[in-house]
Design a protein around this motif. Sequence first.
Motif, short mmCIF file in Angstrom:
data_model
loop_
_atom_site.label_atom_id
_atom_site.label_comp_id
_atom_site.label_asym_id
_atom_site.label_seq_id
_atom_site.Cartn_x
_atom_site.Cartn_y
_atom_site.Cartn_z
N CYS A 1 0.36 -4.40 8.54
CA CYS A 1 1.65 -4.32 7.85
C CYS A 1 2.65 -5.33 8.40
N TYR B 1 -1.56 1.28 -4.76
CA TYR B 1 -1.02 0.00 -4.30
C TYR B 1 -0.29 -0.66 -5.46
N ALA C 1 2.55 3.30 8.71
CA ALA C 1 2.37 1.87 8.52
C ALA C 1 2.12 1.11 9.83
N CYS D 1 9.40 -1.64 0.56
CA CYS D 1 8.87 -0.28 0.43
C CYS D 1 10.01 0.70 0.15
N LEU E 1 0.86 -1.19 0.00
CA LEU E 1 0.00 0.00 0.00
C LEU E 1 0.90 1.23 0.00
N CYS F 1 0.39 6.18 2.06
CA CYS F 1 -0.68 6.16 3.07
C CYS F 1 -0.53 7.35 4.02
N SER F 2 -1.64 7.97 4.37
CA SER F 2 -1.58 9.12 5.27
C SER F 2 -1.38 8.69 6.72
N SER G 1 5.24 5.45 5.04
CA SER G 1 3.95 5.69 4.38
C SER G 1 3.58 4.53 3.46
N CYS G 2 4.35 3.47 3.52
CA CYS G 2 4.13 2.27 2.70
C CYS G 2 3.91 1.08 3.61
N CYS G 3 2.99 0.21 3.23
CA CYS G 3 2.63 -0.93 4.08
C CYS G 3 2.74 -2.22 3.28
N VAL H 1 -8.38 0.51 -0.69
CA VAL H 1 -7.28 1.46 -0.71
C VAL H 1 -7.70 2.80 -0.11
N CYS I 1 -4.85 5.33 1.67
CA CYS I 1 -3.64 5.22 0.87
C CYS I 1 -3.95 5.70 -0.55
#
Length: 312
Positions: A145, A200, A134, A153, A127, A130-131, A175-177, A192, A197
């Motif tokens: 995650c 993806y 993770a 990531c 993902l 993402c705001s 910010s990545c999962c 998503v 996020c």
Amino acid sequence: MGKPLRPFFFFLVIIIHAIWEPRLTIEAALSACKNKCGSLEIQYPLGSGPGCGSPRFESSISCSPSNDQLLLTTHTGSYPVTSISYAASTLTVVPPLMSTCAAMHSSPNFGLDWSSPFQPGPSLFLLLACSTSAPSLTYKGTPLCDPINAHLCSALYTCPSVTSLGLPLFSPSNSCCAYSPANLGPHGDLDVQGLRCAGYTSLVSLGDVPTDPTRWEYGIVLKFGLGGVDSYNFAVACQVCQRSSGICGYAPPRNNFVCVCQNGVNTSSDCNGQAPIWNRAATHRPNYLLGFSLHGCSWWVMILGLSFFLFK
């Protein structure tokens, strides 16, 4: 012909059409069954369209109108199938707006229909943008995650296309999962937007250089199956059919097994020794050409009868 017989005459024509019109439609659909779509071989239980393969896959799998692309269709869209493993009962799709190292996009949700015979396979989802950090992403209180794959990531964020998601190059990876195994949630979707996020990606393989995202294989692997015992014993009948160069299909409304032969004959067994004029299935259903002929005759009878009625 006397006037009292005219209503009977038109009633007879209507009965003829009621018998042959559905039969013509079924035979035409079966004659369109293919064992290849684009570069992909099509084998049971998959099919190229209605009446082909297993009836469980009718609403999910089809060949494009141009016959060059096999498609998986769900409530979230249609996705090109790029590979199939019949030995492993898996196929791989690549959603058009799924991100890769070469191009990153804001992505809509990806989902599977609950009634479909597909389930998530051994793919690893990432993902992106993402705001929520993770470690804080959870589903029903369970962290989503996987920290073991967080290095993927960091590697993906070295791709220049990451700027398309509003992130700087070499952005922090929090910010990545890494999301595996993928739980598609209560609606069968990779939500998503609900996870806040931007997009993806999904990885099939890390290739021969696991640290180089340009060498990764991108796509979503899905498992498929018949979901229990096949009530029509299709699997056994289909093996016999395919050994005789036939294509496995089914005939609505009861979805009885049909072996579609290259010469246009549809049988309940195999294509060995089948003549191209008459369907030798247990139901003795005529093939497409005979159905078309009788269908055309009933139209001529209707036209002549109507002329007699109007001009007598």
